[in-house]
Design a protein around this motif. Structure first.
Motif, PDB file in Angstrom:
ATOM      1  N   HIS A   1      -2.000  -6.956  -0.945  1.00  0.00           N
ATOM      2  CA  HIS A   1      -0.658  -6.611  -0.440  1.00  0.00           C
ATOM      3  C   HIS A   1       0.215  -6.091  -1.575  1.00  0.00           C
ATOM      4  O   HIS A   1       0.868  -5.049  -1.456  1.00  0.00           O
ATOM      5  CB  HIS A   1      -0.011  -7.839   0.213  1.00  0.00           C
ATOM      6  CG  HIS A   1       1.458  -7.659   0.486  1.00  0.00           C
ATOM      7  ND1 HIS A   1       2.427  -8.191  -0.335  1.00  0.00           N
ATOM      8  CD2 HIS A   1       2.111  -6.966   1.449  1.00  0.00           C
ATOM      9  CE1 HIS A   1       3.625  -7.842   0.127  1.00  0.00           C
ATOM     10  NE2 HIS A   1       3.457  -7.110   1.212  1.00  0.00           N
TER      11      HIS A   1
ATOM     12  N   MET B   1      -5.778 -11.757  -0.640  1.00  0.00           N
ATOM     13  CA  MET B   1      -4.929 -11.076   0.337  1.00  0.00           C
ATOM     14  C   MET B   1      -3.566 -10.717  -0.265  1.00  0.00           C
ATOM     15  O   MET B   1      -3.074  -9.599  -0.098  1.00  0.00           O
ATOM     16  CB  MET B   1      -4.729 -11.992   1.558  1.00  0.00           C
ATOM     17  CG  MET B   1      -4.058 -11.311   2.718  1.00  0.00           C
ATOM     18  SD  MET B   1      -4.260 -12.332   4.199  1.00  0.00           S
ATOM     19  CE  MET B   1      -2.975 -11.676   5.218  1.00  0.00           C
TER      20      MET B   1
ATOM     21  N   LEU C   1       6.540 -12.898   1.007  1.00  0.00           N
ATOM     22  CA  LEU C   1       5.151 -13.237   1.365  1.00  0.00           C
ATOM     23  C   LEU C   1       4.737 -14.538   0.695  1.00  0.00           C
ATOM     24  O   LEU C   1       4.042 -15.366   1.303  1.00  0.00           O
ATOM     25  CB  LEU C   1       4.198 -12.096   0.961  1.00  0.00           C
ATOM     26  CG  LEU C   1       2.754 -12.295   1.412  1.00  0.00           C
ATOM     27  CD1 LEU C   1       2.622 -12.272   2.930  1.00  0.00           C
ATOM     28  CD2 LEU C   1       1.819 -11.249   0.802  1.00  0.00           C
TER      29      LEU C   1
ATOM     30  N   TRP D   1       2.030  -8.668   7.488  1.00  0.00           N
ATOM     31  CA  TRP D   1       1.353  -9.317   6.346  1.00  0.00           C
ATOM     32  C   TRP D   1       1.626 -10.823   6.368  1.00  0.00           C
ATOM     33  O   TRP D   1       0.737 -11.625   6.108  1.00  0.00           O
ATOM     34  CB  TRP D   1       1.834  -8.720   5.024  1.00  0.00           C
ATOM     35  CG  TRP D   1       1.084  -7.473   4.644  1.00  0.00           C
ATOM     36  CD1 TRP D   1       1.482  -6.187   4.821  1.00  0.00           C
ATOM     37  CD2 TRP D   1      -0.221  -7.404   4.035  1.00  0.00           C
ATOM     38  NE1 TRP D   1       0.526  -5.317   4.361  1.00  0.00           N
ATOM     39  CE2 TRP D   1      -0.530  -6.035   3.867  1.00  0.00           C
ATOM     40  CE3 TRP D   1      -1.155  -8.354   3.611  1.00  0.00           C
ATOM     41  CZ2 TRP D   1      -1.735  -5.588   3.300  1.00  0.00           C
ATOM     42  CZ3 TRP D   1      -2.347  -7.910   3.037  1.00  0.00           C
ATOM     43  CH2 TRP D   1      -2.625  -6.557   2.895  1.00  0.00           C
ATOM     44  N   CYS D   2       2.864 -11.220   6.684  1.00  0.00           N
ATOM     45  CA  CYS D   2       3.212 -12.650   6.735  1.00  0.00           C
ATOM     46  C   CYS D   2       2.443 -13.335   7.861  1.00  0.00           C
ATOM     47  O   CYS D   2       1.901 -14.436   7.680  1.00  0.00           O
ATOM     48  CB  CYS D   2       4.719 -12.836   6.936  1.00  0.00           C
ATOM     49  SG  CYS D   2       5.680 -12.426   5.468  1.00  0.00           S
TER      50      CYS D   2
END
Lengths: 265, 299
Positions: free
Chosen positions: A86, A82, A132, A18-19
């Motif tokens: 998440h 986004m 994040l 995700w990062c």
């Protein structure tokens, strides 16, 4: 602490991706700004070809697109989307996966109460949301500076990231409460993300029609409108208060419903 | 002292019945069998005791503490092995067992040593990933995570599925050892012979209610066996008209019946038959309920 560490380890790979995805989004978004700058055509002329309605719907008005800050403001909507997806997925997954994978019988036959297990899981989720957010913050600093040719928008990025954090918390806790309420653990993540898309749809409707302005309170995406945040240089206290109320209620609901439910084993 | 005590414990899943008015008392140090067919309510009772599901009405205590309010304190001294085991597939066996151990307040080193001892006993590779284990080996992990902290109460819900006979024997031996050390055991099963081997007392549950609690000795004395004979000659029904025979069926050269009573009586009768083959087997639980508990059901 053991459940916290277990969750951090279990989600480690996913969080890294995700990062990477978020850094990629910021990098590619700001690279486009650089590309438009170098194309010999002014960005204003380029966006003049886009129908006004489309610009309004996607929240692209109110920005000076000739500046990196303006371009970043438009990009923020996608960053927010986004991060919200998440957070919603993370929140619902953290709670529902024990039942989905049928490990709940193992975990809750141990000397741990559901509320203390929940606390560990919520703290693990909070940590991942922060990670994040920091990845987004640092990549935004770097790539806006890199492609922005010295234009400094540190204050803008900081205020946007503060808004992003609240947005993440809202959808994270909506995800956890959805998983606490929904009886079918496999359905929880899709229900949680439905809230994200619904909120996005509401924000588009508000953008399209001024008469629907009252609906803005139903969409957390409208609480942290990049154009307004960058213009005001601060978060709207009403929206901050509303965010806190939503988060507190959702956390309370998560404890309440999850502790009261019969676990699916 | 009663380790487990339930009073009119009832659980409904919406409108469907789980258990109704279950009164159960398990005393300290006993091995208590809990037997009934699938769907009778064994797992529902156990899951209610463990706090995984909440009772609709009635009450249950373990070590004198209410299961709905003192769950974590109770489970500190409980080891549980469910009928089907599911663990975190991404973990190695040793990590899973350490994770399990981390929940208990007991000395971590002692638990770690016991994990190693039990892994050796059951020939389990601690370095393997859970995902790579066969079902039988996952069951061994289940046994170890349930017993590593030397609980005072061991709750087993149909625990032998997936275990080969040798491991089953070792497992039963281990349970007897734990019992001799003072552990109380609640052993749920739908296999009568397992309960006979291990338990002191047995509760029989049917359609969500306990219909009988018996000493295992009494149950054995009254147990019904199914006999299947293959005869050289056509069978004569009158030869089987002895007390204790029921459900008699004669088909060509084959005879099948249930028998309850002294086994000597039946062997005397069999000695007079010209047998090709014969088989004695335990009736399934439904047959026990049909025949052994006919009277109780009528009442």
């Amino acid at each position: 602490m053991n459940i916290y560490l277990r969750e951090m380890k279990a989600h480690r790979t996913g969080l890294i991706w995700w990062c990477v995805g978020m850094v990629g989004l910021v990098a590619s978004g700001m690279a486009k700004y650089d590309a438009y700058q170098g194309a010999g055509v002014s960005i204003e002329e380029l966006f003049a070809t886009v129908p006004k309605g489309v610009m309004v719907i996607f929240g692209m008005t109110g920005f000076d697109l000739t500046k990196a800050s303006g371009f970043y403001g438009v990009l923020f909507l996608y960053i927010a989307l986004m991060a919200a997806i998440h957070a919603a997925l993370l929140g619902s997954h953290l709670i529902s996966k024990e039942e989905r994978d049928r490990t709940s019988e193992f975990l809750y036959a141990k000397p741990v109460s559901r509320s203390s297990a929940l606390t560990s899981k919520l703290l693990a989720g909070l940590t991942m949301v922060v990670i994040l957010n920091i990845a987004t913050l640092l990549s935004s600093f770097y790539f806006v500076d890199f492609f922005g040719k010295g234009e400094s928008i540190t204050a803008d990025i900081l205020i946007l990231m503060a808004g992003l954090f609240l947005l993440q918390l809202i959808f994270f806790t909506i995800g956890t409460v959805a998983a606490g309420v929904v009886r079918r653990p496999k359905a929880a993540p899709s229900i949680a993300t439905s809230f994200v898309y619904l909120a996005l749809l509401v924000s588009y409707l508000v953008n399209m029609n001024e008469n629907l302005d009252f609906l803005k309170y139903l969409s957390p995406f409208k609480y942290f409108d990049a154009a307004i945040l960058m213009a005001d240089g601060r978060l709207d206290p009403v929206y901050v208060a509303l965010s806190v109320v939503i988060v507190v209620l959702a956390v309370f609901g998560t404890y309440r419903f999850y502790s009261a439910r019969d676990l699916t084993v | 002292m009663n380790v487990i005590e339930t009073t009119k414990l009832t659980k409904y899943y919406g409108k469907s019945r789980g258990i109704v008015d279950v009164d159960m008392t398990v005393t300290e140090g006993e091995i208590y069998g809990f037997i009934g067919p699938n769907g009778a309510g064994k797992s529902t009772t156990i899951r209610t005791l463990l706090g995984l599901i909440h009772p609709t009405s009635g009450s249950a205590t373990i070590f004198g503490k209410d299961v709905t309010t003192s769950g974590p304190a109770i489970r500190e001294e409980v080891g549980y092995l469910p009928s089907e085991v599911f663990y975190y597939d991404d973990m190695r066996v040793i990590d899973l067992l350490r994770y399990s151990a981390s929940f208990y307040k007991k000395d971590r080193k002692a638990i770690e040593q016991r994990i190693k001892h039990l892994a050796e006993l059951f020939d389990l590779d601690l370095k393997k990933k859970i995902d790579d284990l066969s079902y039988g080996n996952k069951k061994k992990v289940g046994i170890i995570q349930g017993l590593a902290h030397e609980p005072k109460l061991i709750i087993l819900d149909e625990p032998t599925g997936g275990l080969d006979p040798l491991i089953q024997q070792q497992f039963f031996h281990l349970l007897k050892e734990e019992n001799e050390k003072g552990a109380t055991i609640l052993f749920s099963s739908h296999i009568l012979s397992e309960v006979q081997k291990l338990c002191d007392r047995v509760a029989i549950i049917k359609d969500g209610s306990i219909i009988k609690v018996e000493q295992i000795k009494t149950l054995l004395e009254n147990s019904t066996k199914r006999f299947k004979l293959e005869l050289v000659n056509m069978p004569d029904a009158s030869a089987f008209a002895i007390e204790g025979v029921s459900d008699l069926a004669l088909v060509n050269h084959s005879v099948s019946f249930l028998y309850r009573g002294r086994i000597n009586e039946i062997t005397k009768m069999l000695a007079g038959q010209d047998l090709i083959d014969f088989l004695v087997e335990e009736p399934d639980l439904e047959e026990i309920f049909m025949h052994y508990y006919q009277k109780e059901d009528v009442q």
